[in-house]
Design a protein around this motif. Structure first.
Motif, PDB file in Angstrom:
ATOM      1  N   PHE A 138       0.850  -1.193   0.000  1.00 35.99           N
ATOM      2  CA  PHE A 138       0.000   0.000   0.000  1.00 35.99           C
ATOM      3  C   PHE A 138       0.879   1.234   0.000  1.00 35.99           C
ATOM      4  CE2 PHE A 138       0.364  -1.591   4.360  1.00 35.99           C
ATOM      5  CZ  PHE A 138       0.943  -0.504   4.998  1.00 35.99           C
ATOM      6  N   GLY A 139       0.217   2.369  -0.286  1.00 35.95           N
ATOM      7  CA  GLY A 139       0.956   3.598  -0.527  1.00 35.95           C
ATOM      8  C   GLY A 139       1.396   3.638  -1.976  1.00 35.95           C
ATOM      9  N   VAL A 140       1.665   4.829  -2.465  1.00 38.80           N
ATOM     10  CA  VAL A 140       2.114   4.964  -3.855  1.00 38.80           C
ATOM     11  C   VAL A 140       3.432   5.721  -3.907  1.00 38.80           C
ATOM     12  CG1 VAL A 140      -0.214   4.903  -4.817  1.00 38.80           C
ATOM     13  CG2 VAL A 140       0.821   7.116  -4.269  1.00 38.80           C
ATOM     14  N   GLU A 141       4.155   5.478  -4.974  1.00 33.98           N
ATOM     15  CA  GLU A 141       5.343   6.258  -5.308  1.00 33.98           C
ATOM     16  C   GLU A 141       5.033   7.080  -6.554  1.00 33.98           C
ATOM     17  OE1 GLU A 141       9.239   4.072  -4.706  1.00 33.98           O
ATOM     18  OE2 GLU A 141       7.861   2.375  -4.944  1.00 33.98           O
ATOM     19  N   PHE A 142       5.821   8.140  -6.749  1.00 33.26           N
ATOM     20  CA  PHE A 142       5.830   8.952  -7.965  1.00 33.26           C
ATOM     21  C   PHE A 142       4.706   9.983  -7.988  1.00 33.26           C
ATOM     22  CE2 PHE A 142       7.126   4.581  -9.677  1.00 33.26           C
ATOM     23  CZ  PHE A 142       8.358   4.663  -9.060  1.00 33.26           C
ATOM     24  N   GLY A 143       4.980  11.036  -8.769  1.00 36.06           N
ATOM     25  CA  GLY A 143       4.023  12.122  -8.890  1.00 36.06           C
ATOM     26  C   GLY A 143       3.846  12.839  -7.563  1.00 36.06           C
ATOM     27  N   GLN A 144       2.901  13.777  -7.543  1.00 37.48           N
ATOM     28  CA  GLN A 144       2.665  14.530  -6.317  1.00 37.48           C
ATOM     29  C   GLN A 144       2.124  13.639  -5.210  1.00 37.48           C
ATOM     30  OE1 GLN A 144      -0.381  17.860  -5.704  1.00 37.48           O
ATOM     31  NE2 GLN A 144       1.529  18.974  -6.067  1.00 37.48           N
ATOM     32  N   ALA A 145       1.304  12.629  -5.580  1.00 37.20           N
ATOM     33  CA  ALA A 145       0.774  11.715  -4.569  1.00 37.20           C
ATOM     34  C   ALA A 145       1.906  10.972  -3.865  1.00 37.20           C
ATOM     35  CB  ALA A 145      -0.194  10.728  -5.211  1.00 37.20           C
ATOM     36  N   GLY A 146       2.913  10.550  -4.635  1.00 39.89           N
ATOM     37  CA  GLY A 146       4.064   9.882  -4.037  1.00 39.89           C
ATOM     38  C   GLY A 146       4.851  10.809  -3.143  1.00 39.89           C
ATOM     39  N   LEU A 147       5.032  12.048  -3.592  1.00 42.43           N
ATOM     40  CA  LEU A 147       5.780  13.029  -2.790  1.00 42.43           C
ATOM     41  C   LEU A 147       5.089  13.279  -1.455  1.00 42.43           C
ATOM     42  CD1 LEU A 147       8.070  15.184  -2.606  1.00 42.43           C
ATOM     43  CD2 LEU A 147       6.444  16.787  -3.616  1.00 42.43           C
ATOM     44  N   LEU A 148       3.770  13.414  -1.470  1.00 38.32           N
ATOM     45  CA  LEU A 148       3.046  13.721  -0.240  1.00 38.32           C
ATOM     46  C   LEU A 148       3.075  12.561   0.751  1.00 38.32           C
ATOM     47  CD1 LEU A 148      -0.006  15.783  -1.558  1.00 38.32           C
ATOM     48  CD2 LEU A 148       2.193  16.585  -0.657  1.00 38.32           C
ATOM     49  N   GLY A 149       3.415  11.364   0.271  1.00 35.06           N
ATOM     50  CA  GLY A 149       3.594  10.239   1.170  1.00 35.06           C
ATOM     51  C   GLY A 149       4.778  10.401   2.097  1.00 35.06           C
ATOM     52  N   TYR A 150       5.635  11.365   1.822  1.00 35.22           N
ATOM     53  CA  TYR A 150       6.784  11.674   2.675  1.00 35.22           C
ATOM     54  C   TYR A 150       6.494  12.850   3.607  1.00 35.22           C
ATOM     55  CZ  TYR A 150       9.604   8.673  -0.346  1.00 35.22           C
ATOM     56  OH  TYR A 150      10.120   7.596  -1.040  1.00 35.22           O
ATOM     57  N   THR A 151       5.238  13.229   3.720  1.00 30.07           N
ATOM     58  CA  THR A 151       4.882  14.401   4.522  1.00 30.07           C
ATOM     59  C   THR A 151       3.755  14.075   5.491  1.00 30.07           C
ATOM     60  OG1 THR A 151       3.184  15.227   2.985  1.00 30.07           O
ATOM     61  CG2 THR A 151       5.461  15.911   2.568  1.00 30.07           C
ATOM     62  N   GLN A 152       3.611  14.952   6.470  1.00 31.47           N
ATOM     63  CA  GLN A 152       2.504  14.903   7.412  1.00 31.47           C
ATOM     64  C   GLN A 152       1.640  16.136   7.182  1.00 31.47           C
ATOM     65  OE1 GLN A 152       1.428  12.756   9.942  1.00 31.47           O
ATOM     66  NE2 GLN A 152      -0.301  14.177  10.025  1.00 31.47           N
ATOM     67  N   PRO A 153       0.350  15.979   6.843  1.00 29.56           N
ATOM     68  CA  PRO A 153      -0.486  17.164   6.665  1.00 29.56           C
ATOM     69  C   PRO A 153      -0.733  17.852   8.009  1.00 29.56           C
ATOM     70  CG  PRO A 153      -1.802  15.160   6.457  1.00 29.56           C
ATOM     71  CD  PRO A 153      -0.387  14.731   6.559  1.00 29.56           C
ATOM     72  N   GLN A 154      -0.720  19.173   7.976  1.00 27.99           N
ATOM     73  CA  GLN A 154      -1.038  19.964   9.162  1.00 27.99           C
ATOM     74  C   GLN A 154      -2.066  21.025   8.784  1.00 27.99           C
ATOM     75  OE1 GLN A 154       1.862  22.798  10.833  1.00 27.99           O
ATOM     76  NE2 GLN A 154       1.393  21.934  12.866  1.00 27.99           N
ATOM     77  N   THR A 155      -3.199  21.016   9.480  1.00 28.92           N
ATOM     78  CA  THR A 155      -4.224  22.045   9.251  1.00 28.92           C
ATOM     79  C   THR A 155      -3.906  23.259  10.103  1.00 28.92           C
ATOM     80  OG1 THR A 155      -5.878  20.331   8.777  1.00 28.92           O
ATOM     81  CG2 THR A 155      -6.692  22.529   9.380  1.00 28.92           C
TER      82      THR A 155
END
Length: 470
Positions: free
Chosen positions: A448-465
Motif C-alpha cells: 500500500f501507498g504509492v510512489e511517484f508524482g505529487q501523490a508519491g511526494l506527499l507520502g513523505y509528509t505529514q499534513p497539518q491544518t
C-alpha cells in the motif's frame, strides 16, 4: 574494477564492524568486492546523524532543495559510465539496460526536484483562514532490493529529500556497490548527515523497522518481508510505503494483431530478465490465437543472445543470485512434471554464472505453481482461455495485485476489461511502464501507498491544518 565498499555516515566513510559478506558477479560467480556489515551501534549512529541533520534540513527552502537535487542529477550524469559498469558487475544486466537505469535515475531526480508541495486553502474569509500544509516526517528509512538497485534507491531518496526529510538507506547486500557510490556523490552536494547508508542483511533492515528514531520506512521487496516490517513499525506507528511482490497478468483479447504486439509482450515480460516487480508474469490468450502467440514468443526468445552484460551483442543477462535461479529452476521442473510444454529454454546452460535462457511454457493452468507463484525470473507461462470473463476471473484469482494489462486492437473495449483487473496499475497495449509523474503502487498483498508524482511526494509528509482566526 575497483569499488568503494565503505558506508557513509554523517558525511564520512565508515567501515562496518560486523560480519564480512561478498558481492558476486552473477555472470561469473566471482567476488566483486568484500563488504563489512554495520553493527546495531553503527546503525544507531547513522540514525542519530540523520536526526541531527533534520533539525536544519527541514527548514531549507524549496529553491535550495530543488537546486541540490539538480546538482545530484548532474553528479549522476557526470559519473554515468562508472555507475553503469558497477550495475553490470553486481547485478548482471546487459550494459544497455544498465545505462538505461542510470539515465532513469537522472530523469527521476530531475522530476522530483521540480515537484511542488501544495498548500490547500480550505477557507479564506474576512474572519478566518484555514489551510492545509505538508510538513516533512523526519528520518526516512529506505530499504532497497537487488533488481534495479540504483533506480529504486533514487525512487526512495529523491522525493524524501524534496519533502525535507533526511534518509538512512540500506541497499540489498547482494547489490550494495552502486548505492554506496550514489550516496558518496550525494554527499558531495548535501550537508553531512542528510543522506546516510548502512550495509547488512535482514538483521539491519529489521532493526531499522523497529527503531524509534525512524519516522517512515519505504520498502521495495517481497510480501513476507513487508509483513515483518509492518509488524515492527507498530513500535512508533511509522508511516509506511510498501511496494511488494506482484504476479502481473496480461490478457490478449481475440481481436489483437499478434504481429503488432508480440515484441511488446516479450519485452515487458522479460524486462531485466523477468526480475521486475511489475513485469508481465502470466499471459492469458484466447483459444483462437493461443498457438500463434506461443510460436511467436518462442521465436523471439530463441533469438536472444544470453551472456555477460559487458560482452558485445549480449541482449539477455543472468539471474542475479543463486537462490533466485534455484527458484526458477524448481518452478520450471514442477511445471514439466505436471504436463506443461516447454517451448524454448527451460534449462540452465553449462558453465559458470546464473544464466537461464528466456523460457516460454505452454499448456499450463491456474493451480500450477508456475502460474500461481511469482517466478521473478526469465520464464513466462501462457494460459488458454475461452471467454474474456473467464480470463479476468483467472487473472484476479491471486492474492497480490501490483499490475495487469489488456492487449487489443479495440482500445475502448480493452479499457473496459482493464478496469475489472484487481491491481494498482492497469495498462492497455503495454505493461511495466513506470513513469515519474504517474502514481504507482499495489493493492491486496502487493502493499500500500504509492510512489511517484505529487501523490508519491506527499507520502513523505505529514499534513497539518492551520486554523487562523483573523
Amino acid at each position: 574494477m575497483t569499488t568503494n565498499s565503505e558506508m557513509l555516515i554523517k558525511g564520512k566513510k565508515v567501515t562496518g564492524q560486523a560480519a564480512t559478506f561478498d558481492v558476486l558477479n552473477p555472470a561469473t560467480e566471482e567476488v566483486v568486492a568484500s563488504c563489512h556489515a554495520a553493527t546495531e551501534a553503527q546503525l544507531n549512529g547513522a540514525i542519530s546523524a540523520a536526526q541531527d541533520a533534520f533539525t536544519s534540513w527541514q527548514y531549507t527552502s524549496d529553491e535550495d532543495r530543488k537546486a541540490m537535487l539538480h546538482q545530484i542529477a548532474d553528479k549522476i550524469e557526470a559519473n554515468a559510465a562508472e555507475l553503469a559498469e558497477i550495475v553490470v558487475h553486481e547485478q548482471g544486466k546487459p550494459m544497455f539496460l544498465a545505462q538505461a537505469e542510470v539515465g532513469g535515475a537522472v530523469a527521476w531526480t530531475r522530476y522530483a526536484a521540480e515537484l511542488d508541495i501544495p498548500v490547500e486553502v480550505i477557507e479564506d474569509t474576512d474572519t478566518k483562514r484555514i489551510e492545509v500544509q505538508h510538513k516533512p516526517l523526519g528520518v526516512v528509512g529506505s530499504i532497497t532490493p537487488w533488481n534495479w538497485p540504483l533506480m529504486i534507491a533514487i525512487w526512495h531518496i529523491a522525493p524524501a529529500l524534496r519533502a525535507g526529510n533526511t534518509v538512512v538507506c540500506k541497499p540489498s547486500e547482494l547489490t550494495p556497490l552502486n548505492t554506496l557510490r550514489l550516496i558518496e556523490l550525494m554527499n558531495e552536494v548535501l550537508p553531512a548527515g542528510v543522506v546516510n547508508v548502512v550495509l547488512g542483511g535482514g538483521e539491519i533492515g529489521g532493526a531499522m523497522s523497529e527503531h524509534q528514531g525512524i519516522n517512515k520506512i519505504i520498502f521495495t521487496g517481497s510480501t513476507p518481508t513487508g509483513q515483518k516490517i509492518m509488524r515492527s513499525a507498530a513500535s512508533n506507528l511509522k508511516r509506511l510505503t510498501l511496494e511488494l511482490g506482484g504476479n502481473d497478468a496480461g490478457i490478449i483479447l481475440p481481436d489483437s494483431n499478434i504481429d503488432a504486439i508480440a515484441e511488446g509482450i516479450f519485452q515487458t515480460a522479460f524486462l531485466n530478465m523477468g526480475q521486475t516487480c511489475a513485469a508481465l508474469k502470466r499471459l492469458y490468450v484466447h483459444d483462437s490465437q493461443y498457438d500463434e502467440v506461443c510460436q511467436k514468443l518462442a521465436a523471439i526468445s530463441e533469438a536472444q543472445i544470453v551472456g555477460h552484460g559487458l560482452h558485445e551483442g549480449t541482449t539477455f543477462g543472468p539471474v542475479q543470485n543463486r537462490m533466485q535461479l534455484n527458484k526458477v529452476i524448481d518452478l520450471v521442473e514442477d511445471a514439466k512434471q505436471n504436463g506443461a510444454k516447454v517451448l524454448c529454454g527451460g534449462a540452465k546452460p553449462e558453465g559458470a554464472g546464473y544464466f537461464f535462457p528466456p523460457t516460454i511454457i505452454a499448456e499450463v493452468t491456474n493451480g500450477m505453481r508456475i502460474v500461481d507463484e511469482e517466478q521473478f525470473g526469465p520464464v513466462l507461462p501462457v494460459i488458454r482461455y475461452s471467454d474474456v470473463d473467464q480470463a479476468v476471473e483467472m487473472a484476479n484469482s491471486c492474492s497480490v495485485g501490483l499490475g495487469g494489462s489488456v492487449w487489443s486492437a479495440d482500445v475502448a473495449k480493452a479499457q473496459q476489461v482493464a478496469q475489472k483487473l484487481e491491481c494498482g496499475t492497469a495498462w492497455v497495449n503495454g505493461h511495466a511502464e513506470v513513469l515519474p509523474h504517474a502514481p504507482f503502487g499495489g493493492c491486496k498483498m502487493s502493499g500500500f501507498g504509492v510512489e511517484f508524482g505529487q501523490a508519491g511526494l506527499l507520502g513523505y509528509t505529514q499534513p497539518q491544518t492551520i486554523n487562523i482566526n483573523k
